[in-house]
Write a protein that holds these residues in place. Structure first.
Motif, PDB file in Angstrom:
ATOM      1  N   THR A 109      36.748  43.554  48.087  1.00 51.27           N
ATOM      2  CA  THR A 109      37.431  44.349  47.064  1.00 51.27           C
ATOM      3  C   THR A 109      38.902  43.973  46.955  1.00 51.27           C
ATOM      4  OG1 THR A 109      37.925  46.158  48.595  1.00 51.27           O
ATOM      5  CG2 THR A 109      35.848  46.286  47.361  1.00 51.27           C
ATOM      6  N   GLN A 110      39.472  43.423  48.032  1.00 53.93           N
ATOM      7  CA  GLN A 110      40.861  42.962  47.993  1.00 53.93           C
ATOM      8  C   GLN A 110      41.025  41.742  47.095  1.00 53.93           C
ATOM      9  OE1 GLN A 110      43.526  44.570  49.615  1.00 53.93           O
ATOM     10  NE2 GLN A 110      41.918  46.101  49.795  1.00 53.93           N
ATOM     11  N   ARG A 111      39.911  41.064  46.833  1.00 51.55           N
ATOM     12  CA  ARG A 111      39.914  39.883  45.940  1.00 51.55           C
ATOM     13  C   ARG A 111      39.307  40.220  44.585  1.00 51.55           C
ATOM     14  NH1 ARG A 111      36.978  36.586  50.259  1.00 51.55           N
ATOM     15  NH2 ARG A 111      38.396  36.894  51.979  1.00 51.55           N
ATOM     16  N   GLN A 112      39.213  41.524  44.305  1.00 48.20           N
ATOM     17  CA  GLN A 112      38.677  42.032  43.044  1.00 48.20           C
ATOM     18  C   GLN A 112      37.213  41.641  42.840  1.00 48.20           C
ATOM     19  OE1 GLN A 112      40.447  44.314  41.193  1.00 48.20           O
ATOM     20  NE2 GLN A 112      41.689  44.119  43.021  1.00 48.20           N
ATOM     21  N   LYS A 130      36.783  54.560  45.858  1.00 46.06           N
ATOM     22  CA  LYS A 130      37.656  55.259  44.924  1.00 46.06           C
ATOM     23  C   LYS A 130      37.863  54.379  43.702  1.00 46.06           C
ATOM     24  CE  LYS A 130      42.223  57.287  44.514  1.00 46.06           C
ATOM     25  NZ  LYS A 130      43.506  57.502  45.174  1.00 46.06           N
ATOM     26  N   PRO A 131      37.491  54.888  42.525  1.00 44.15           N
ATOM     27  CA  PRO A 131      37.718  54.106  41.297  1.00 44.15           C
ATOM     28  C   PRO A 131      39.211  53.861  41.091  1.00 44.15           C
ATOM     29  CG  PRO A 131      36.278  55.984  40.879  1.00 44.15           C
ATOM     30  CD  PRO A 131      36.818  56.155  42.257  1.00 44.15           C
ATOM     31  N   MET A 132      39.537  52.665  40.629  1.00 45.48           N
ATOM     32  CA  MET A 132      40.923  52.280  40.373  1.00 45.48           C
ATOM     33  C   MET A 132      40.999  51.761  38.937  1.00 45.48           C
ATOM     34  SD  MET A 132      42.240  52.774  43.433  1.00 45.48           S
ATOM     35  CE  MET A 132      43.748  51.883  43.581  1.00 45.48           C
ATOM     36  N   LEU A 133      41.921  52.265  38.174  1.00 40.35           N
ATOM     37  CA  LEU A 133      42.081  51.870  36.784  1.00 40.35           C
ATOM     38  C   LEU A 133      42.427  50.384  36.683  1.00 40.35           C
ATOM     39  CD1 LEU A 133      42.028  52.946  33.890  1.00 40.35           C
ATOM     40  CD2 LEU A 133      44.469  53.406  34.109  1.00 40.35           C
ATOM     41  N   GLY A 134      41.604  49.645  36.005  1.00 40.93           N
ATOM     42  CA  GLY A 134      41.823  48.214  35.796  1.00 40.93           C
ATOM     43  C   GLY A 134      41.564  47.351  37.011  1.00 40.93           C
ATOM     44  N   GLN A 135      40.980  47.917  38.062  1.00 35.78           N
ATOM     45  CA  GLN A 135      40.693  47.163  39.278  1.00 35.78           C
ATOM     46  C   GLN A 135      39.313  47.539  39.810  1.00 35.78           C
ATOM     47  OE1 GLN A 135      43.642  47.597  42.337  1.00 35.78           O
ATOM     48  NE2 GLN A 135      45.330  47.659  40.874  1.00 35.78           N
ATOM     49  N   VAL A 136      38.886  46.796  40.792  1.00 34.95           N
ATOM     50  CA  VAL A 136      37.643  47.103  41.477  1.00 34.95           C
ATOM     51  C   VAL A 136      37.870  48.329  42.362  1.00 34.95           C
ATOM     52  CG1 VAL A 136      36.020  46.230  43.216  1.00 34.95           C
ATOM     53  CG2 VAL A 136      36.857  44.711  41.435  1.00 34.95           C
ATOM     54  N   ALA A 137      36.868  49.203  42.441  1.00 34.48           N
ATOM     55  CA  ALA A 137      36.964  50.390  43.299  1.00 34.48           C
ATOM     56  C   ALA A 137      37.241  49.965  44.740  1.00 34.48           C
ATOM     57  CB  ALA A 137      35.675  51.194  43.220  1.00 34.48           C
ATOM     58  N   GLN A 138      38.083  50.745  45.427  1.00 34.79           N
ATOM     59  CA  GLN A 138      38.511  50.416  46.788  1.00 34.79           C
ATOM     60  C   GLN A 138      37.843  51.342  47.809  1.00 34.79           C
ATOM     61  OE1 GLN A 138      40.686  47.723  47.592  1.00 34.79           O
ATOM     62  NE2 GLN A 138      40.073  47.293  45.477  1.00 34.79           N
TER      63      GLN A 138
END
Length: 169
Positions: A109-112, A130-138
């Motif tokens: 997830t750190q590399r999307q 956790k959903p992240m706006l414009g990113q992969v959930a972390q």
């Protein structure tokens, strides 16, 4: 465990004991094992390894049983403690150990990259995303729910999850 440097110089200076102590801290002992007496009283009979239903217990490099989460998880069945004839285990009615998971920066997830293998393998729901706006959930850890079974360790495709003993941290 790492190879011990047992050269004459280390032996005569007493520094070989430092190496042994450091290595012992890195080993994950079987659940309910009493670290204070384990190294002294374990006879390396391998009964606990043979009784382990998931084969998470292996014979370590020094011959002592240790936990290896690379291919299996601990179900806390208690068979290892029940079969042992030595007084090295606490009652299985107590907490098995104080190990909890840690996710390092190698997590996909750190590399999307979308990956939820750890969450899917955790029946205790100690890992959520956790959903992240414009990113992969972390990944988010709920360490109160983590029992240290290690199911997520084997499930991680990039070995980004490890166990730490919360008593020594």
């Amino acid at each position: 465990m790492q190879n011990l440097d047992l050269s004459r110089r280390k032996f005569l200076s007493g520094k070989f004991r430092e190496a042994a102590t450091i290595d012992a801290l890195q080993v994950i002992l079987p659940p309910w094992a009493e670290a204070d007496v384990f190294w002294e009283k374990c006879t390396q009979c391998n009964d606990c390894i043979q009784q382990c239903e998931t084969q998470v217990l292996i014979k370590g490099r020094e011959g002592y049983p240790e936990v290896c989460f690379a291919n299996a998880e601990c179900t806390f069945c208690g068979k290892c403690a029940e079969i042992c004839s030595q007084p090295i285990f606490r009652p299985i009615t107590t907490a098995a150990w104080q190990h909890k998971i840690v996710i390092n920066n190698a997590c996909l997830t750190q590399r999307q990259v979308e990956c939820r293998s750890c969450q899917d393998s955790c029946q205790w729901r100690a890992i959520s995303f956790k959903p992240m706006l414009g990113q992969v959930a972390q990944p988010q850890l709920n360490l109160d729910e983590c029992n240290g079974c290690g199911a997520c360790v084997a499930a991680c495709p990039v070995q980004a999850i490890s166990m730490v003993n919360t008593q020594t941290v």
